[in-house]
Design an enzyme around this catalytic site. Structure first.
Site, PDB file in Angstrom:
ATOM      1  N   ASP A  61       8.446   2.212 -10.136  1.00 48.62           N
ATOM      2  CA  ASP A  61       7.785   3.034 -11.139  1.00 48.62           C
ATOM      3  C   ASP A  61       8.467   2.916 -12.501  1.00 48.62           C
ATOM      4  O   ASP A  61       9.688   3.024 -12.604  1.00 48.62           O
ATOM      5  CB  ASP A  61       7.790   4.494 -10.662  1.00 48.62           C
ATOM      6  CG  ASP A  61       7.081   5.424 -11.610  1.00 48.62           C
ATOM      7  OD1 ASP A  61       5.876   5.228 -11.824  1.00 48.62           O
ATOM      8  OD2 ASP A  61       7.730   6.338 -12.140  1.00 48.62           O
TER       9      ASP A  61
ATOM     10  N   GLU B  59       6.263  -1.591 -12.616  1.00 47.55           N
ATOM     11  CA  GLU B  59       5.394  -1.035 -13.649  1.00 47.55           C
ATOM     12  C   GLU B  59       6.186  -1.124 -14.944  1.00 47.55           C
ATOM     13  O   GLU B  59       7.295  -0.596 -15.037  1.00 47.55           O
ATOM     14  CB  GLU B  59       5.040   0.422 -13.350  1.00 47.55           C
ATOM     15  CG  GLU B  59       4.142   1.025 -14.419  1.00 47.55           C
ATOM     16  CD  GLU B  59       4.000   2.538 -14.312  1.00 47.55           C
ATOM     17  OE1 GLU B  59       3.021   3.070 -14.867  1.00 47.55           O
ATOM     18  OE2 GLU B  59       4.866   3.186 -13.689  1.00 47.55           O
TER      19      GLU B  59
END
Length: 614
Positions: free
Chosen positions: A266, A303
């Site tokens: 993330d 990400e």
């Protein structure tokens, strides 16, 4: 103890083959560390070792025992490296032996990254039961759809039973309400039996607020930097070695002990690290060592909101070695082209021209001035293969961060949904679906939490309302704490038996099958891509080829039929998919054959795929 052994756990409670437990706790600020077994009324003292670690070996603790760590005879806390929290984030940890699971996937080999067709899902809302076990019951459905890699949103223990997963506070503990560690192992094993790879979403850029006791053990956080979620994790400040090891051990655990095939990391742009060796690069080197020892292949997907190839360039080129990244800019350009909002970060995107650039360059901003950021942004990704970029028309963020959590099914026409799906699937990148889009699920995917701290719960409510205060005309932001908000976000599986949902599912099946069967779509050669946008018509022609196989994809984003010329090369073309055909509930089909001598009529909001080798 400061050297990391990739072959085994060296944090928390681990058991050897004789049943003896090795206990390691990192707490450089403690003067005394012990482990208490409340059900046995027993205390086990740990001895201090180098670099802030405490250790003992004992047979006094067994798998299944509940325990807590006691710091300085005073502070009782869950184990930071706990594998199980049966009573939640504030309760005792539970000793378990992850090595006792009977794996049946010895013949499994990870799918080549370039063949991944990803499907992002949230365990709690994917099925009515919201568990790993119930997810297993849907694996045949996913096989039938054609996806071969599921990406599971974070499963690290969070407060309560309802959360997106990004509020996890015990990274080693698998969420108890989902089925815990054994439930996840069983799911991964079942996926491998079906030929499905498993990607796990992990969060190494921040920790959730409730149940976050790491600071009681050591300098896990630093005030050198700030993140959108509070103080940054300490990857480069004083005392950071134990923190770096903690998260590297966590990554290795998922790969080694849970047979996870890939991780999606993330928001790595929020990981602040100016060490000589960035933590991502260090993790990659450890994963490479693990793969060398086990013979298994694992991927690290990030990400990333920086358009910086340093993250995905190989280690030997002084990159961080990440295998692939999400590309939000493809999504943004596609959304604007499809008639979506132009506010916030979408304001940077012109639509068709930027979508064309995304097809050829991956990054839309690769050295240009970005009005939204008010600076020159990005670098060119000229030498990075197509398999390093993951694209999508929706994902949990882009849906769930809207006030009302509307999916594309609620924002776009049925025809435009089919066009957007096609636009993703014919790209020279890895395609990803978000659960339910394949049958046009109408339920929203809302933001939900189940904090047990009343003050925190109220703060989240107020924060969500304040975030969308400007959108008051659309109504109130749904209460993130309400169970109804969570239940409204669940998939409605019964819709698969009804139209138009059944038709959309068959359409996605066909798109995925063509993606696998046509060499020009399957081979992700970014050098063999031509794109011709027509701003006036709002059409785009994408031409891809591999050896003598050619594919021409004609997209019409306008609301009227358009006459579109095809690329001029000798072969005649055969239509293999027309989203406007009656079989897909479209208005009219185009001719089955085409060539470069005559224009093709493309229906509004539709895509036609032609090939020279049908």
């Amino acid at each position: 103890m400061n050297l990391l052994d990739v072959r085994k756990r060296s944090l928390g409670v681990s058991f050897n083959t004789e049943g003896q437990a090795d206990i390691y706790v990192w707490s450089p600020i403690a003067k005394k560390v012990a482990l208490v077994l409340p059900d046995k009324n027993k205390t086990i003292s740990l001895a201090k070792e180098d670099m802030g670690y405490w250790h003992t070996s004992t047979t006094d603790i067994k798998p299944g025992d509940l325990y807590k760590i006691v710091l300085d005879d005073d502070l009782e806390r869950p184990d930071p490296a706990s594998l199980a929290q049966p009573e939640g984030v504030h309760g005792p940890s539970q000793a378990i032996d992850v090595n006792t699971f009977k794996w049946t996937d010895s013949n499994w080999n990870n799918i080549p990254l370039e063949d991944y067709i990803l499907y992002e899902l949230h365990t709690g809302t994917f099925t009515p039961e919201g568990t790993f076990a119930s997810m297993e019951q849907k694996l045949d459905y996913l096989k039938e759809l054609g996806v071969n890699a599921i990406e599971i949103m974070p499963v690290a223990q969070f407060p309560g039973s309802r959360n997106w997963g990004y509020d996890g506070v015990l990274p080693f503990a698998t969420q108890n309400s989902y089925g815990g560690a054994e439930g996840l192992q069983h799911l991964v094993d079942a996926c491998h039996q079906k030929g499905i790879a498993v990607i796990l979403d992990v969060v190494y850029n921040h920790m959730g607020p409730e149940g976050n006791y790491l600071n009681d053990f050591g300098p896990y956080f630093t005030d050198k930097y700030n993140t959108p979620w509070g103080p940054a994790l300490n990857f480069d400040d004083a005392g950071c070695d134990g923190v770096r090891k903690y998260f590297t051990e966590n990554l290795l655990m998922w790969f080694r002990d849970f047979h996870i095939d890939a991780v999606r990391m993330d928001a790595v742009h929020a990981i602040k690290d100016f060490s000589a060796t960035h933590i991502l690069r260090e993790m990659k080197m450890c994963v490479n060592e693990l793969m060398q020892q086990t013979g298994r292949t694992h991927y690290m997907i990030v990400e990333l909101d920086l358009n910086d190839t340093r993250f995905i360039n190989p280690l030997e080129e002084q990159g961080f070695g990440m295998d692939a990244q999400w590309v939000d800019e493809f999504h943004h350009a596609l959304r604007v082209t499809a008639g979506g909002d132009r506010n916030g970060y979408y304001s940077d995107f012109t639509g068709l021209q930027h979508l064309a650039k995304a097809y050829t360059d991956a990054y839309v901003y690769d050295g240009q001035y970005s009005p939204h950021r008010d600076k020159i942004f990005g670098i060119k990704a000229e030498n990075n293969p197509g398999k390093q970029f993951i694209v999508f028309s929706q994902n949990h963020d882009q849906v769930g961060n809207r006030m009302l959590g509307e999916r594309t099914s609620q924002l776009s026409s049925f025809e435009m949904q089919k066009l957007m799906a096609g636009a993703v699937m014919v790209s020279p990148f890895l395609p990803m679906l978000f659960m339910g889009e394949e049958y046009s699920e109408p339920n929203p995917f809302l933001y939900f939490v189940s904090h047990t701290d009343p003050e925190l719960a109220e703060a989240v409510r107020k924060g969500r309302k304040a975030e969308f205060a400007a959108f008051h005309a659309q109504g109130e932001a749904p209460d993130p704490m309400a169970e109804d908000t969570f239940n409204e976000s669940k998939l409605q599986w019964e819709l698969l038996n009804q139209d138009p949902h059944q038709t959309m599912f068959r359409y996605y099946q066909t798109l995925i099958r063509l993606r696998k069967e046509l060499p020009a779509l399957r081979q992700l050669n970014r050098k063999q891509v031509e794109v011709v946008p027509n701003e006036e018509q709002q059409t785009l022609v994408l031409h891809r080829w591999h050896d003598n196989d050619h594919v021409v994809c004609v997209m019409n984003f306008s609301k009227t039929a358009q006459q579109v010329s095809l690329p001029s090369y000798s072969d005649s073309l055969t239509k293999v998919l027309d989203s406007a055909a009656p079989e897909w509930k479209g208005p009219a089909a185009s001719p089955d054959q085409a060539d470069s001598t005559s224009a093709v009529t493309v229906q509004p909001e539709s895509i036609i795929i032609y090939t020279n080798h049908a």
